[in-house]
Structure formats: structure tokens, C-alpha cells
Design an enzyme around this catalytic site. Structure first.
Site, PDB file in Angstrom:
ATOM      1  N   SER A   1       0.849  -1.195   0.000  1.00  0.00           N
ATOM      2  CA  SER A   1       0.000   0.000   0.000  1.00  0.00           C
ATOM      3  C   SER A   1       0.883   1.243   0.000  1.00  0.00           C
ATOM      4  O   SER A   1       2.004   1.200   0.529  1.00  0.00           O
ATOM      5  CB  SER A   1      -0.880   0.014   1.255  1.00  0.00           C
ATOM      6  OG  SER A   1      -1.563   1.246   1.363  1.00  0.00           O
TER       7      SER A   1
ATOM      8  N   TYR B   1      -2.046  -0.964  10.307  1.00  0.00           N
ATOM      9  CA  TYR B   1      -2.146  -1.366   8.890  1.00  0.00           C
ATOM     10  C   TYR B   1      -0.948  -0.823   8.119  1.00  0.00           C
ATOM     11  O   TYR B   1      -0.279  -1.568   7.380  1.00  0.00           O
ATOM     12  CB  TYR B   1      -3.456  -0.832   8.292  1.00  0.00           C
ATOM     13  CG  TYR B   1      -3.565  -1.039   6.784  1.00  0.00           C
ATOM     14  CD1 TYR B   1      -3.906  -2.290   6.264  1.00  0.00           C
ATOM     15  CD2 TYR B   1      -3.319  -0.006   5.889  1.00  0.00           C
ATOM     16  CE1 TYR B   1      -3.997  -2.493   4.885  1.00  0.00           C
ATOM     17  CE2 TYR B   1      -3.398  -0.195   4.516  1.00  0.00           C
ATOM     18  CZ  TYR B   1      -3.747  -1.447   4.021  1.00  0.00           C
ATOM     19  OH  TYR B   1      -3.820  -1.640   2.655  1.00  0.00           O
TER      20      TYR B   1
END
Ligand code: NAD
Length: 245
Positions: free
Chosen positions: A143, A156
């Protein structure tokens, strides 16, 4: 079964980015191993449509992760590509430290970081034996939150940053037989992000490309990384240029 046909295992491939990657590999001629944790009927249907196979496994369970690779090898006889796509994410405000519990940390690290490690470890001997040009290929879907201090939550973002680093470490450790690269998407239009109104507005207004990515944009890049036989150890940001702002 055609023994020359490359085999690609794509985790979390019954929806979103993983499904687009599975469809792209099948269109390019690979035998695809479709995988999911729960959506068995969807997985079986997609595997049938793509002339591939389906394996169910909960990647939060180390033993099931190892069995996923074993069952793929039992049924396909070889493995040329591993795409670590499955991942979990939910919003936790960054400034509310108490809201990111140690249980959140453990769940996110288990699925987003440790499971890819277990899968790479289990798949390594088969990938090393790949006869594809450029050898075996691992692509980790990370990401932009693992590159810049952003994302749905700090745990995350940390899980994806760690996987970006593991990508580079493994690329150095496993060359020249196995290449390891990562795609670090910004916002992608998938079931995971359909309610992320603010993020959609941000990409539509501020990203130079004026839109979030579609899952097929990620699939195109994953296919290019696998086909690029000299490329290894790269983390490619795919955020429509938002990081330039
Ligand atoms: P999605 O929710 O559609 O897909 C995630 C997949 O992971 C699902 O198929 C799910 O079944 C699987 N999965 C989750 N937990 C699992 C477990 N314990 N065991 C096995 N499978 C499990 O989401 P998506 O948006 O397609 O996300 C795919 C990947 O892309 C994820 O790693 C995500 O972090 C990453 N990503 C997504 C975006 C985005 O904007 N959508 C942005 C950056 C990175």
C-alpha cells in the site's frame, strides 16, 4: 493438464484486486489457483470460469497457509507465480492510540505480514524450480500507506511498510531464481473501500489522474512485473500520482 502452462497462486482472489489479477493471469494463459477464506461458492465458480482450481484457507492460521501451497502443488504440479494479495484493513484514527489495540496489531500483522512470509517460505522450493523466463516471481500487494505516513490505521500502515521491506530483503536473498517485487496502490475502487467517501473525494479532486485506481490497473502492473524478467526488489507506487502533491 498442460505441463508447460505457468501456474499462478493469487491469495484473496474472489473479489477486488485479487479477482482482477486472477482474471488477468488466466487471460494471459496461466493456470490460476483461486483462493479465499470464506467465499467458497464464488471461488469455485471463478475457478471454473477461468479453467483454474480453487483452494480455501484462512491465512490467519499458519497451518492452513502451508496447506494452501501444498494443495496448489498437489493439483497443479508446479508453481511459477505467487501473488500475496489477501489483506485486511479497517479505519482506526491515528491520533487515538488506545483505539489501536494489541489485538488489532496482532490481527493485522498476522494476515498482512506473517501470512505472506509463511506462503513465500512454503512456495520457495517450487518457485525456485520455475522454468519461466526470469524464474519464479513473487508480487506482494502492499500500500502507499506502507511508503508514506498515511492509511486506514497505524498498524495497517506498519504491516504494509514491513512487507515492502521484506520484499527487498527477499529479492536479495532469493535471486537469481526468484524475483520479488511489490505494488503499493493508493485508493483502489474495491468492496474494501466502497464506503471511504473522503478518500474517493481526495483522489477525484487531488490526484493528477483525477480518479482512484480500478482493480484492473493493479492487475496490469502485476502482470508487467511478472513479465519483466530483470526486475527485482522494486516497490512500485500506483496512486495516480497523488504522492506528487
Ligand atoms: P478485498 O476485501 O476485496 O480483498 C481482500 C481479500 O483478502 C479478500 O478476498 C479476503 O477474503 C482476503 N482475506 C482477508 N483476510 C483473509 C484471511 N484471514 N485468510 C484468507 N484470505 C483473507 O480488498 P482489496 O481492496 O481487493 O484488497 C486487496 C489487497 O490490496 C489487500 O492486501 C489490501 O490491503 C491492498 N490494498 C487495497 C487498497 C484499496 O484501496 N482497495 C489500497 C492499497 C492496498
Amino acid at each position: 493438464m498442460n505441463t508447460d502452462q505457468p501456474v499462478a497462486l493469487v491469495t484473496g482472489s474472489t473479489s477486488g484486486i485479487g479477482e482482477a489479477i486472477a482474471r488477468r493471469f488466466a487471460a494471459d494463459g496461466a493456470l490460476v489457483v483461486v483462493h479465499s477464506r470464506t467465499s467458497r461458492d464464488t471461488g469455485l465458480r471463478l475457478a471454473r470460469e477461468l479453467n483454474g482450481i480453487y483452494v480455501q484457507a484462512d491465512l490467519a492460521d499458519e497451518h492452513e497457509s502451508e496447506q494452501l501451497v501444498e494443495r496448489a502443488l498437489d493439483q497443479c504440479g508446479r508453481l511459477d507465480v505467487l501473488v500475496n494479495n489477501a489483506g485486511i484493513s479497517w479505519p482506526i484514527p491515528h491520533a487515538d492510540l488506545a483505539a489501536a489495540t494489541t489485538s488489532d496489531w496482532r490481527r493485522l500483522l498476522e494476515v498482512n505480514l506473517i501470512a505472506p512470509w509463511v506462503l513465500c517460505t512454503a512456495a520457495q522450493p517450487a518457485l525456485r524450480a520455475s522454468t519461466q523466463p526470469g524464474g519464479g516471481s513473487i508480487v506482494n500487494i502492499t500500500s502507499h500507506a506502507g511508503v508514506r505516513p498515511k492509511g486506514s490505521s497505524i498498524p495497517y500502515a506498519a504491516s504494509k511498510a514491513a512487507l515492502n521491506h521484506v520484499t527487498k530483503l527477499l529479492a536479495a536473498a532469493l535471486a537469481p531464481e526468484i524475483r520479488v517485487n511489490a505494488v503499493a496502490p493508493g485508493l483502489v475502487d474495491t468492496p474494501m473501500t466502497q464506503d471511504w467517501t473522503e478518500a474517493h473525494a481526495l483522489w477525484n479532486e487531488k490526484a493528477p489522474m483525477r480518479r482512484p485506481a480500478q482493480p484492473s490497473d493493479v492487475a496490469d502492473l502485476v502482470a508487467s512485473l511478472c513479465a519483466s524478467t530483470y526486475l527485482t526488489g522494486e516497490v512500485i507506487m500506483l496512486d495516480g500520482g497523488l504522492n506528487l502533491r
